[in-house]
Design a protein around this motif. Structure first.
Motif, PDB file in Angstrom:
ATOM      1  N   GLY A 121      14.436  -4.167  -2.515  1.00 34.39           N
ATOM      2  CA  GLY A 121      13.370  -3.869  -3.463  1.00 34.39           C
ATOM      3  C   GLY A 121      11.969  -3.969  -2.879  1.00 34.39           C
ATOM      4  O   GLY A 121      11.162  -3.035  -3.010  1.00 34.39           O
ATOM      5  N   PRO A 122      11.625  -5.079  -2.187  1.00 38.60           N
ATOM      6  CA  PRO A 122      10.270  -5.199  -1.638  1.00 38.60           C
ATOM      7  C   PRO A 122       9.919  -4.113  -0.615  1.00 38.60           C
ATOM      8  O   PRO A 122       8.733  -3.837  -0.396  1.00 38.60           O
ATOM      9  CB  PRO A 122      10.300  -6.583  -0.966  1.00 38.60           C
ATOM     10  N   SER A 123      10.916  -3.487   0.002  1.00 37.84           N
ATOM     11  CA  SER A 123      10.650  -2.461   1.014  1.00 37.84           C
ATOM     12  C   SER A 123      10.028  -1.209   0.419  1.00 37.84           C
ATOM     13  O   SER A 123       9.492  -0.374   1.155  1.00 37.84           O
ATOM     14  CB  SER A 123      11.948  -2.086   1.743  1.00 37.84           C
ATOM     15  N   LEU A 124      10.107  -1.053  -0.878  1.00 37.16           N
ATOM     16  CA  LEU A 124       9.498   0.118  -1.514  1.00 37.16           C
ATOM     17  C   LEU A 124       7.986   0.155  -1.309  1.00 37.16           C
ATOM     18  O   LEU A 124       7.367   1.218  -1.407  1.00 37.16           O
ATOM     19  CB  LEU A 124       9.824   0.124  -3.015  1.00 37.16           C
ATOM     20  N   ILE A 125       7.398  -1.001  -0.987  1.00 35.40           N
ATOM     21  CA  ILE A 125       5.954  -1.054  -0.756  1.00 35.40           C
ATOM     22  C   ILE A 125       5.555  -0.277   0.495  1.00 35.40           C
ATOM     23  O   ILE A 125       4.387   0.076   0.691  1.00 35.40           O
ATOM     24  CB  ILE A 125       5.467  -2.520  -0.666  1.00 35.40           C
ATOM     25  N   LEU A 126       6.538   0.003   1.369  1.00 32.85           N
ATOM     26  CA  LEU A 126       6.242   0.765   2.592  1.00 32.85           C
ATOM     27  C   LEU A 126       5.765   2.179   2.293  1.00 32.85           C
ATOM     28  O   LEU A 126       5.255   2.862   3.179  1.00 32.85           O
ATOM     29  CB  LEU A 126       7.479   0.816   3.483  1.00 32.85           C
ATOM     30  N   LEU A 127       5.908   2.631   1.063  1.00 32.95           N
ATOM     31  CA  LEU A 127       5.364   3.932   0.682  1.00 32.95           C
ATOM     32  C   LEU A 127       3.856   3.978   0.935  1.00 32.95           C
ATOM     33  O   LEU A 127       3.302   5.016   1.313  1.00 32.95           O
ATOM     34  CB  LEU A 127       5.658   4.198  -0.800  1.00 32.95           C
ATOM     35  N   ALA A 128       3.198   2.833   0.782  1.00 32.75           N
ATOM     36  CA  ALA A 128       1.746   2.765   0.990  1.00 32.75           C
ATOM     37  C   ALA A 128       1.367   2.966   2.450  1.00 32.75           C
ATOM     38  O   ALA A 128       0.209   3.276   2.756  1.00 32.75           O
ATOM     39  CB  ALA A 128       1.214   1.421   0.487  1.00 32.75           C
ATOM     40  N   TYR A 129       2.329   2.805   3.358  1.00 29.52           N
ATOM     41  CA  TYR A 129       2.031   2.943   4.790  1.00 29.52           C
ATOM     42  C   TYR A 129       1.618   4.357   5.164  1.00 29.52           C
ATOM     43  O   TYR A 129       0.996   4.567   6.209  1.00 29.52           O
ATOM     44  CB  TYR A 129       3.242   2.514   5.619  1.00 29.52           C
TER      45      TYR A 129
END
Length: 405
Positions: A121-129
């Motif tokens: 779940g927390p890996s979805l933040i990589l979209l901001a990369y």
């Protein structure tokens, strides 16, 4: 089977990810691989059957397997020769932190569906990369994207409160432009690289196979020792943290080749030691396992530096990924090694020790790269270890912009 399918996905995904990173950029590759892996990992938690679980296990690792090596490359390209080891040690230590968190999460949540959602779940933040992660300046310069490279250096200098005159940026661009014009190779000279570096690539690939086999093999076999399997896995992950920092103490002092050779031999000897301790000395056996994991982790760190320093910028991620892809043969074998213990208890340790010692001796045939400026072209990479490189400071401007006061 799951572990083997996992590594089969990496086998196909790593070279694809390396190609994407060299062709379309490091930051784009990290963001794309990270978000695809996160989505597929969450989807896998809803698998209706074991077959579908294996399918999504394969797809997850095919899309996200290049994340570690690409993060390492973008880290090593950000700084100059004197700061490479420190910068990448800080980056890679979080791999061990993730392993410890995985062990504790698995201990707290035995339902694998919940565990997958918690970890992915927390890996979805990589979209901001896609928007916040700056591209590698060295890669941009190797592709002739000069204005983007200059803007990133200006931003780095501003953040770190460093002065960066426009004349220095112009000097950097002109020096890089001359270097690219003098080179007769294309921007992706993969055939020329395999022709020039065939023995270097073969030795690096074999070394990678051995490292992955021993590294993952020790982690998988430690759960067979006495004691809580979750705690044992956490211990062997925690011991990686000093292993990631050990190269700071030895690489510049003894050089890349001797550090790599010595650490591999030490890990092999620890594996031999576990054979003679036996199950009647569980504490000593665990200690030898941990020291073996410590040294193979440090050796793996040195290998990443080696593979990043002996290949040119326009092919660095691709050739690093190719060697890592070959290493998947070792990681596909590693999940099967606990089965060997059913036939002969010391068979896994003997396999790890023999492979580590043989490969460790072969590493002495690598060229030395300590304090060598990262090569930009195939010709510069080919010259490492053959003739003394010129002390060009063209790309050391990256250090000026990124080093904090």
């Amino acid at each position: 089977m799951v572990g083997t399918i996992n590594n089969l996905g990496q086998f196909f995904g790593i070279p694809i990810g390396g190609f994407v990173a060299d062709r379309y950029g490091r930051s784009f590759s990290i963001a794309l691989g990270g978000i695809l892996g996160a989505v597929l990992g969450v989807i896998r938690s809803f698998s209706p059957s074991y077959g579908w679980f294996l399918v999504f296990e394969f797809l997850d690792n095919m899309t996200s397997s290049t994340l570690y090596s690409t993060c390492f490359v973008i880290g090593i390209e950000l700084v100059g020769p004197k700061r490479r080891v420190l910068a990448c040690s800080v980056i890679t230590v979080f791999y061990a932190v993730g392993e410890v968190l995985l062990a504790m999460s698995a201990k707290a949540f035995h339902d694998w569906r919940i565990l997958l959602r918690i970890t992915y779940g927390p890996s979805l933040i990589l979209l901001a990369y896609f928007w916040i992660l700056p591209e590698s300046v060295r890669w941009l310069l190797s592709q002739g994207k000069e204005e983007r490279a200059k803007n990133i250096l200006r931003r780095a200098a501003h953040v770190n409160q460093r002065e960066l005159p426009e004349s220095m940026l112009d000097k950097l661009v002109l020096a890089n432009r001359d270097k690219l014009q003098q080179s007769s190779e294309s921007r992706f000279p993969i055939r020329e690289a395999f022709k020039n570096f065939k023995w270097r690539i073969a030795n690096c690939s074999f070394c990678w196979i051995v490292h992955v086999l021993v590294y993952y093999g020790l982690s998988l076999n430690v759960v067979l020792l006495d004691g809580d399997k979750y705690n044992n896995f956490a211990y062997i992950a925690l011991v990686e943290i000093p292993g990631f920092f050990m190269p700071l103490l030895i690489m510049d002092r003894f050089g890349r080749r001797y550090s790599l050779c010595g650490l591999m031999l030490a890990s092999g000897l620890c594996c031999i030691g576990t054979i003679f301790t036996g199950a009647d000395q569980p504490v000593l056996q665990l200690v030898l396992f941990l020291v073996g994991k410590l040294t193979i982790t440090a050796s793996f760190q040195v290998l990443y530096f080696f593979a990043s320093e002996i290949y040119p910028t326009n092919l660095r991620n691709s050739l690093l990924s190719f060697c890592s892809m070959m290493g998947r043969f070792g990681s596909m074998l590693a999940p099967q090694t606990p089965l060997l213990a059913k036939y002969y208890a010391n068979a896994p340790a003997m396999l790890f020790a023999g492979a580590a010692i043989v490969s460790g001796l072969l590493t002495l045939f690598f060229p030395e790269t300590t304090n060598v400026v990262l090569p930009t072209t195939v010709q510069e990479a080919d010259a490492i270890g053959v003739k003394k490189q010129s002390k060009s400071k063209d790309l050391d401007l990256v250090v000026t912009a990124t080093q904090a006061q």
